[in-house]
Design a protein around this motif. Sequence first.
Motif, PDB file in Angstrom:
ATOM      1  N   ALA A  84      94.542  38.320  45.980  1.00 55.58           N
ATOM      2  CA  ALA A  84      93.200  38.276  46.576  1.00 55.58           C
ATOM      3  C   ALA A  84      93.089  37.184  47.622  1.00 55.58           C
ATOM      4  N   TRP A  85      93.719  36.034  47.377  1.00 60.03           N
ATOM      5  CA  TRP A  85      93.577  34.932  48.333  1.00 60.03           C
ATOM      6  C   TRP A  85      94.162  35.284  49.703  1.00 60.03           C
ATOM      7  N   TYR A  86      95.167  36.159  49.731  1.00 61.19           N
ATOM      8  CA  TYR A  86      95.742  36.564  51.014  1.00 61.19           C
ATOM      9  C   TYR A  86      94.757  37.453  51.787  1.00 61.19           C
ATOM     10  N   HIS A  87      94.118  38.401  51.091  1.00 57.89           N
ATOM     11  CA  HIS A  87      93.101  39.224  51.751  1.00 57.89           C
ATOM     12  C   HIS A  87      91.955  38.352  52.260  1.00 57.89           C
ATOM     13  N   ASN A  88      91.598  37.325  51.491  1.00 55.01           N
ATOM     14  CA  ASN A  88      90.521  36.426  51.907  1.00 55.01           C
ATOM     15  C   ASN A  88      90.842  35.728  53.220  1.00 55.01           C
ATOM     16  N   LEU A  89      92.057  35.193  53.339  1.00 50.43           N
ATOM     17  CA  LEU A  89      92.369  34.409  54.532  1.00 50.43           C
ATOM     18  C   LEU A  89      92.572  35.277  55.774  1.00 50.43           C
ATOM     19  N   LEU A  90      92.850  36.563  55.569  1.00 46.34           N
ATOM     20  CA  LEU A  90      92.876  37.457  56.723  1.00 46.34           C
ATOM     21  C   LEU A  90      91.468  37.662  57.270  1.00 46.34           C
ATOM     22  N   ALA A  91      90.486  37.695  56.359  1.00 47.47           N
ATOM     23  CA  ALA A  91      89.093  37.878  56.774  1.00 47.47           C
ATOM     24  C   ALA A  91      88.474  36.586  57.259  1.00 47.47           C
ATOM     25  N   ARG A  92      88.821  35.471  56.599  1.00 47.31           N
ATOM     26  CA  ARG A  92      88.276  34.159  56.937  1.00 47.31           C
ATOM     27  C   ARG A  92      89.429  33.162  56.984  1.00 47.31           C
ATOM     28  N   PRO A  93      90.027  32.958  58.153  1.00 42.63           N
ATOM     29  CA  PRO A  93      91.255  32.161  58.239  1.00 42.63           C
ATOM     30  C   PRO A  93      91.103  30.675  57.953  1.00 42.63           C
ATOM     31  N   LEU A  94      89.883  30.150  58.038  1.00 43.32           N
ATOM     32  CA  LEU A  94      89.695  28.718  57.816  1.00 43.32           C
ATOM     33  C   LEU A  94      89.719  28.440  56.318  1.00 43.32           C
ATOM     34  N   VAL A  95      90.657  27.590  55.875  1.00 37.27           N
ATOM     35  CA  VAL A  95      90.845  27.328  54.454  1.00 37.27           C
ATOM     36  C   VAL A  95      90.827  25.830  54.204  1.00 37.27           C
ATOM     37  N   GLU A  96      90.763  25.476  52.922  1.00 38.36           N
ATOM     38  CA  GLU A  96      90.828  24.072  52.520  1.00 38.36           C
ATOM     39  C   GLU A  96      92.074  23.869  51.675  1.00 38.36           C
ATOM     40  N   LYS A 103      92.609  15.946  51.015  1.00 38.40           N
ATOM     41  CA  LYS A 103      92.014  17.267  51.181  1.00 38.40           C
ATOM     42  C   LYS A 103      91.766  17.451  52.673  1.00 38.40           C
ATOM     43  N   TYR A 104      92.173  18.600  53.197  1.00 38.09           N
ATOM     44  CA  TYR A 104      91.978  18.822  54.621  1.00 38.09           C
ATOM     45  C   TYR A 104      91.768  20.297  54.918  1.00 38.09           C
ATOM     46  N   GLU A 105      91.300  20.551  56.123  1.00 37.04           N
ATOM     47  CA  GLU A 105      91.010  21.898  56.587  1.00 37.04           C
ATOM     48  C   GLU A 105      92.205  22.421  57.369  1.00 37.04           C
ATOM     49  N   ALA A 106      92.464  23.723  57.235  1.00 33.44           N
ATOM     50  CA  ALA A 106      93.588  24.323  57.948  1.00 33.44           C
ATOM     51  C   ALA A 106      93.245  25.748  58.345  1.00 33.44           C
ATOM     52  N   VAL A 107      93.964  26.250  59.343  1.00 35.43           N
ATOM     53  CA  VAL A 107      93.902  27.663  59.700  1.00 35.43           C
ATOM     54  C   VAL A 107      95.128  28.324  59.091  1.00 35.43           C
ATOM     55  N   ALA A 108      94.925  29.382  58.321  1.00 37.77           N
ATOM     56  CA  ALA A 108      96.015  30.084  57.650  1.00 37.77           C
ATOM     57  C   ALA A 108      96.551  31.177  58.564  1.00 37.77           C
ATOM     58  N   VAL A 109      97.833  31.082  58.920  1.00 35.74           N
ATOM     59  CA  VAL A 109      98.441  32.020  59.872  1.00 35.74           C
ATOM     60  C   VAL A 109      99.669  32.674  59.246  1.00 35.74           C
ATOM     61  N   PRO A 110      99.581  33.945  58.844  1.00 36.89           N
ATOM     62  CA  PRO A 110     100.770  34.646  58.347  1.00 36.89           C
ATOM     63  C   PRO A 110     101.800  34.817  59.458  1.00 36.89           C
ATOM     64  N   ALA A 111     103.065  34.604  59.112  1.00 37.60           N
ATOM     65  CA  ALA A 111     104.147  34.787  60.082  1.00 37.60           C
ATOM     66  C   ALA A 111     104.439  36.272  60.234  1.00 37.60           C
ATOM     67  N   GLU A 112     105.010  36.630  61.391  1.00 35.99           N
ATOM     68  CA  GLU A 112     105.291  38.038  61.679  1.00 35.99           C
ATOM     69  C   GLU A 112     106.744  38.235  62.072  1.00 35.99           C
ATOM     70  N   GLY A 113     107.255  39.443  61.821  1.00 33.03           N
ATOM     71  CA  GLY A 113     108.548  39.869  62.326  1.00 33.03           C
ATOM     72  C   GLY A 113     109.684  38.932  61.978  1.00 33.03           C
ATOM     73  N   ALA A 114     110.487  38.619  62.995  1.00 33.38           N
ATOM     74  CA  ALA A 114     111.662  37.774  62.793  1.00 33.38           C
ATOM     75  C   ALA A 114     111.275  36.381  62.323  1.00 33.38           C
ATOM     76  N   ARG A 115     110.117  35.906  62.774  1.00 34.62           N
ATOM     77  CA  ARG A 115     109.658  34.581  62.340  1.00 34.62           C
ATOM     78  C   ARG A 115     109.384  34.582  60.849  1.00 34.62           C
ATOM     79  N   ARG A 116     108.757  35.654  60.356  1.00 33.06           N
ATOM     80  CA  ARG A 116     108.518  35.753  58.914  1.00 33.06           C
ATOM     81  C   ARG A 116     109.836  35.764  58.152  1.00 33.06           C
ATOM     82  N   ASP A 117     110.809  36.528  58.634  1.00 32.84           N
ATOM     83  CA  ASP A 117     112.103  36.627  57.942  1.00 32.84           C
ATOM     84  C   ASP A 117     112.805  35.275  57.912  1.00 32.84           C
ATOM     85  N   GLU A 118     112.710  34.547  59.017  1.00 35.75           N
ATOM     86  CA  GLU A 118     113.324  33.217  59.078  1.00 35.75           C
ATOM     87  C   GLU A 118     112.680  32.270  58.062  1.00 35.75           C
ATOM     88  N   LEU A 119     111.349  32.276  58.028  1.00 36.90           N
ATOM     89  CA  LEU A 119     110.649  31.380  57.114  1.00 36.90           C
ATOM     90  C   LEU A 119     110.867  31.788  55.656  1.00 36.90           C
TER      91      LEU A 119
END
Length: 289
Positions: A84-96, A103-119
């Motif tokens: 559920a938390w992954y669906h949440n951050l796609l809708a609202r990327p600003l997370v704590e 404690k800090y604020e961050a933008v949650a950015v899923p990696a894509e393609g080759a970058r995702r595979d590397e990570l």
Amino acid sequence: MSSSSATSFNQAVIEEFRANAGRVGGPFEGSELILLTTTGARSGKPHTVPLGFVREDGEGADGADGGGQLLVVASAAGADLHPAWYHNLLARPLVEVETGTEKYEAVAVPAEGARRDELFARVVGEAPGYGEYQERTRRVIPVVALQRTHEAPAGEGGIAGKLLEVHGWLRAQLALVREQARGGGPGSLGLQLRQHCLAFCHTLEFHHRSEDAGLFPYLEQQHPHMREFFRRVDAEHRVIARLQEELVRALDGPGAGFSERVERLSRELEAHLDSEEAQLLPVLRALGA
């Protein structure tokens, strides 16, 4: 584990984490965890989960400095559905993000393609269990980078200081979106641009709603001579809201004209923020607010 059991288990871990500066026992003894708080995609309520993480150090595949940002994995223990938390951050990327010490604020950015595979390979190198989770499911398990947002420099306090802090955050995020948009459009920059754009737009929308509903009516009561100024600001809020909505809709389009939309919103918003600060800061400081 049933949904209610998992919720109870997570809550116990969260309480232990917060009571012991991030240290927990049981199955997580000796492991580093964070608490990630997202905003419910449907409920709009905060949703906190304890997660393992891997720290990304050094330079990424795109030449960007990882800067020690944290990576979390939406493994759901190898289940066939994203957590559920992954669906949440796609809708609202600003997370704590909560670590053991801050404690800090961050933008949650899923990696894509080759970058995702590397990570993901990097994550599995440090925590092989994630590789086993991937073997259990046909879905591609997402890797999410938690990119700490701009932090405004320490300055004056009160409402005047808060106004400057929020305005500084908006300017920094918009500058980042503008820089990314100049390199292409949503189709070419994908989730990196989308997540930062949504984080900016959601924060701007909340900030203007808060001003319209609370701060401005209060100030107008104290300073009736500023009525025309607040009428003008209200009109500017409406124009900016329309441009913001158009920008969000364009995120799902083919990308044509996206950069131009960002530039137009930038011009309108910068002029608006400058005018607002010129008129409001002296009033707020005089009130001692």
